[in-house]
Design a protein around this motif. Structure first.
Motif, PDB file in Angstrom:
ATOM      1  N   SER A  43      -4.217   8.566   7.863  1.00 54.30           N
ATOM      2  CA  SER A  43      -5.548   7.387   7.906  1.00 54.30           C
ATOM      3  C   SER A  43      -6.548   7.960   7.375  1.00 54.30           C
ATOM      4  O   SER A  43      -7.494   6.672   6.983  1.00 54.30           O
ATOM      5  N   ARG A  46      -6.782   5.324   3.721  1.00 58.40           N
ATOM      6  CA  ARG A  46      -6.304   4.285   4.471  1.00 58.40           C
ATOM      7  C   ARG A  46      -7.147   3.623   3.425  1.00 58.40           C
ATOM      8  O   ARG A  46      -6.932   3.004   2.474  1.00 58.40           O
ATOM      9  N   ASP A  47      -8.390   4.171   3.605  1.00 59.16           N
ATOM     10  CA  ASP A  47      -9.298   2.982   2.706  1.00 59.16           C
ATOM     11  C   ASP A  47      -9.261   3.610   0.961  1.00 59.16           C
ATOM     12  O   ASP A  47     -10.568   2.674   0.001  1.00 59.16           O
ATOM     13  N   GLU A  95      -3.677  10.489  -2.737  1.00 60.70           N
ATOM     14  CA  GLU A  95      -4.139   8.433  -2.510  1.00 60.70           C
ATOM     15  C   GLU A  95      -2.377   8.520  -1.489  1.00 60.70           C
ATOM     16  O   GLU A  95      -1.367   8.753  -1.759  1.00 60.70           O
ATOM     17  N   LEU A  96      -2.297   7.242  -0.879  1.00 61.59           N
ATOM     18  CA  LEU A  96      -0.789   7.278  -0.679  1.00 61.59           C
ATOM     19  C   LEU A  96      -0.655   6.158  -1.878  1.00 61.59           C
ATOM     20  O   LEU A  96      -1.282   5.630  -2.490  1.00 61.59           O
ATOM     21  N   THR A  97       0.760   6.229  -1.524  1.00 64.69           N
ATOM     22  CA  THR A  97       2.121   5.463  -2.445  1.00 64.69           C
ATOM     23  C   THR A  97       1.707   4.194  -1.450  1.00 64.69           C
ATOM     24  O   THR A  97       1.318   3.981  -0.186  1.00 64.69           O
ATOM     25  N   GLU A  98       2.561   2.970  -2.399  1.00 65.99           N
ATOM     26  CA  GLU A  98       2.724   2.487  -1.456  1.00 65.99           C
ATOM     27  C   GLU A  98       3.560   2.144  -0.430  1.00 65.99           C
ATOM     28  O   GLU A  98       3.385   1.882   0.965  1.00 65.99           O
ATOM     29  N   HIS A 101       1.310   3.209   2.238  1.00 70.74           N
ATOM     30  CA  HIS A 101       0.320   2.421   2.974  1.00 70.74           C
ATOM     31  C   HIS A 101       1.262   1.226   4.247  1.00 70.74           C
ATOM     32  O   HIS A 101       0.514   1.313   4.649  1.00 70.74           O
ATOM     33  N   SER A 102       2.382   1.243   4.012  1.00 67.50           N
ATOM     34  CA  SER A 102       3.123   0.969   5.162  1.00 67.50           C
ATOM     35  C   SER A 102       3.400   1.522   5.977  1.00 67.50           C
ATOM     36  O   SER A 102       3.568   1.172   7.116  1.00 67.50           O
ATOM     37  N   SER A 104       0.357   3.457   7.254  1.00 62.31           N
ATOM     38  CA  SER A 104      -0.683   3.948   6.885  1.00 62.31           C
ATOM     39  C   SER A 104      -1.356   2.792   8.570  1.00 62.31           C
ATOM     40  O   SER A 104      -1.812   3.825   9.000  1.00 62.31           O
ATOM     41  N   ASP A 105      -0.742   2.260   8.714  1.00 66.19           N
ATOM     42  CA  ASP A 105      -0.791   0.812   9.821  1.00 66.19           C
ATOM     43  C   ASP A 105      -1.255   0.644  11.086  1.00 66.19           C
ATOM     44  O   ASP A 105      -1.987   1.129  12.316  1.00 66.19           O
TER      45      ASP A 105
END
Length: 134
Positions: A43, A46-47, A95-98, A101-102, A104-105
């Motif tokens: 979380s 996420r940004d 950093e989040l990877t792709e 990110h999927s 993280s929401d």
């Protein structure tokens, strides 16, 4: 439609993911994703990318050991990338990877739900404790 034997169905089931089975790798992954530190780290990232020290300050109560273990776990699972920039002192960014990110929401939604509904949960706990004590 071809009829399958019981042995064929068992063989197919061995290769299908079922998180309700303890030995299934998705069960283990859900256990990791359900960890509070993992959820908060994802979380927080996420940004955008964050330095290790910024993550430690952002996530109250996390020890350096737990933060390091959690970040390594996320990196191993392909959810986070770690970038080391040679400097004095060394700069380490996460950093989040792709894939991260999927996820993280979903985890951010759970965090938001907890923040939004905590008062109701707290009231329910108090009622339960009062009834259990009586």
């Amino acid at each position: 439609m071809a009829t399958r034997t019981a042995a064929q169905r068992r063989e197919e089931a061995r290769f299908a993911y079922d998180a309700f089975l303890r030995e299934c790798p998705t069960n283990q992954l859900l256990g990791r994703l359900g960890d509070k530190w993992i959820s908060l780290i994802v979380s927080a990232l996420r940004d955008g990318p964050m330095r290790y020290s910024d993550l430690g300050r952002r996530i109250a109560g996390v020890s350096q050991k737990m933060l390091t273990q959690s970040l390594r776990s996320l990196e191993r699972d392909g959810l986070v990338t770690r970038t080391v920039t040679p400097s004095v002192p060394v700069r380490v960014d996460y950093e989040l990877t792709e894939l991260g990110h999927s996820l993280s929401d979903l985890l951010f939604a759970v965090k938001t739900w907890a923040e939004t509904h905590f008062d109701q949960v707290h009231e329910a706990r108090e009622r339960y404790d009062e009834e259990a004590a009586a």
